[in-house]
Design an enzyme around this catalytic site. Structure first.
Site, short mmCIF file in Angstrom:
data_model
loop_
_atom_site.label_atom_id
_atom_site.label_comp_id
_atom_site.label_asym_id
_atom_site.label_seq_id
_atom_site.Cartn_x
_atom_site.Cartn_y
_atom_site.Cartn_z
N ASP A 47 -2.43 59.67 48.93
CA ASP A 47 -1.95 60.57 47.87
C ASP A 47 -2.60 61.95 47.88
O ASP A 47 -2.13 62.85 47.20
CB ASP A 47 -2.23 59.93 46.49
CG ASP A 47 -3.71 59.96 46.14
OD1 ASP A 47 -4.07 60.52 45.10
OD2 ASP A 47 -4.53 59.43 46.92
N ASP A 74 -5.23 54.05 51.42
CA ASP A 74 -6.22 54.81 50.66
C ASP A 74 -6.56 54.05 49.37
O ASP A 74 -5.77 53.20 48.92
CB ASP A 74 -5.66 56.19 50.34
CG ASP A 74 -6.49 56.96 49.35
OD1 ASP A 74 -7.70 57.15 49.61
OD2 ASP A 74 -5.95 57.36 48.29
N ASP A 122 -8.48 55.46 46.03
CA ASP A 122 -8.30 56.17 44.76
C ASP A 122 -6.95 56.88 44.71
O ASP A 122 -6.60 57.65 45.61
CB ASP A 122 -9.43 57.18 44.57
CG ASP A 122 -10.79 56.48 44.43
OD1 ASP A 122 -11.00 55.83 43.40
OD2 ASP A 122 -11.61 56.59 45.36
N ASN A 149 -7.11 64.50 51.78
CA ASN A 149 -7.88 63.80 52.81
C ASN A 149 -7.10 62.67 53.48
O ASN A 149 -7.58 62.05 54.42
CB ASN A 149 -9.21 63.27 52.25
CG ASN A 149 -9.04 62.26 51.13
OD1 ASN A 149 -8.05 62.30 50.39
ND2 ASN A 149 -9.99 61.38 50.98
#
Length: 288
Positions: A238, A27, A29, A241
């Site tokens: 984190d 991921d 962000d 999603n």
């Protein structure tokens, strides 16, 4: 003179055979990026080493491709034979050619129905195709402007009548203050959850995609194309999603800055994004 046995360094091809993990999905962000929205040198170096061993490194994000290109270039992931998963896994493609591995799309008729639902819930919204971000809000949300800025998307304000019923779109987003999203999320109709994938990606974002489209299914489709089993996949994230891909992976990893809900489903909790958590996973499970 003592004679030490010579240790042969394996080639990239041999390393892949020796290593349990063949693909790592990361991921962006809150995971790849620090809180300053940059890639730490330690993380960049670890990813470069993983690539050198032949492991597939894939960025998997809710962003469109326009919001990922700089990071792909910085990490050397834009070469032929490299892949990226965007729009929360709704689109997975080979970067150089643009050839899709999988692309889940919605129609303009979906956008119209979702626009009407957003208005009923008192939320503002925007939606995306491969070229633009669109909003029909007369007073454009600051969260729409923020999303357009972060993802380098071209924002286009249109009327609902300008939405093409048969035009293809990739995702719809309800965007507003977190407390308003909290209320709306409790009042979503059952039909929405039955017909679409609905993900709370940020406190101020509620993302809606075609049913079955999410990071887990996107990475699974890519792994199948590459002949890689789920047990040979690492997924790191984190946020909510990232849930599907963390559950799918042989080694699902949560950042230490992740929510407790995401940590609870992970096989391993690494360091925070400001403590080079991605690099720590690569060093522990790929380079070791």
């Amino acid at each position: 003179m003592d004679c030490q046995p010579r240790i042969e360094t394996p080639t990239a091809e041999e390393y892949v055979e020796l290593n349990r993990y063949k693909l790592i999905a990361i991921d962006i962000d809150g995971t790849l990026l620090t809180s300053e929205k940059s890639i730490a040198p330690e993380t960049k170096k670890a990813i470069e080493k993983a690539i050198a061993t032949g492991v597939h490194v894939v960025l998997c994000t809710g962003r469109p491709l326009s919001g990922v290109k700089d990071y792909l270039e910085a990490l050397g992931l834009n070469a032929e034979g490299r892949y990226v998963a965007t729009y929360n896994g709704a689109l997975v493609q080979e970067i150089k050619s643009g050839e899709p591995v999988v692309h889940h799309q919605l129609k303009g008729s979906d956008m119209i129905a979702l626009l009407e639902l957003s208005q009923q819930l008192g939320l503002r919204s925007h939606f995306m195709d491969l070229d633009f971000m669109y909003t029909t809000d007369k007073e454009i949300s600051d969260y729409t402007v923020l999303d357009a800025y972060l993802t380098k998307s071209r924002l286009n304000a249109i009327s609902k009548n300008e939405v093409g019923v048969e035009q293809d779109y990739t995702k719809f987003m309800m965007v507003d203050h977190p407390e308003l999203i909290d209320i709306a999320e409790k009042n979503l109709p059952d039909s929405l959850l039955e017909d679409y994938t609905v993900i709370r990606s940020q406190p101020f974002f509620l993302e809606i995609m075609k049913k079955g489209a999410h990071k887990g299914s996107g990475i699974e489709s890519l792994a199948q194309k590459l002949g890689i089993n789920a047990s040979e996949v690492i997924c790191i994230g984190d946020a909510e999603n990232d849930r599907h891909m963390i559950e799918y992976a042989g080694l699902g990893v949560a950042m230490d800055n992740a929510s407790d809900a995401i940590k609870s489903i992970a096989n391993f909790v690494t360091k925070t994004n400001d403590e080079h958590g991605v690099a720590h996973v690569i060093e522990e499970y790929i380079l070791a």
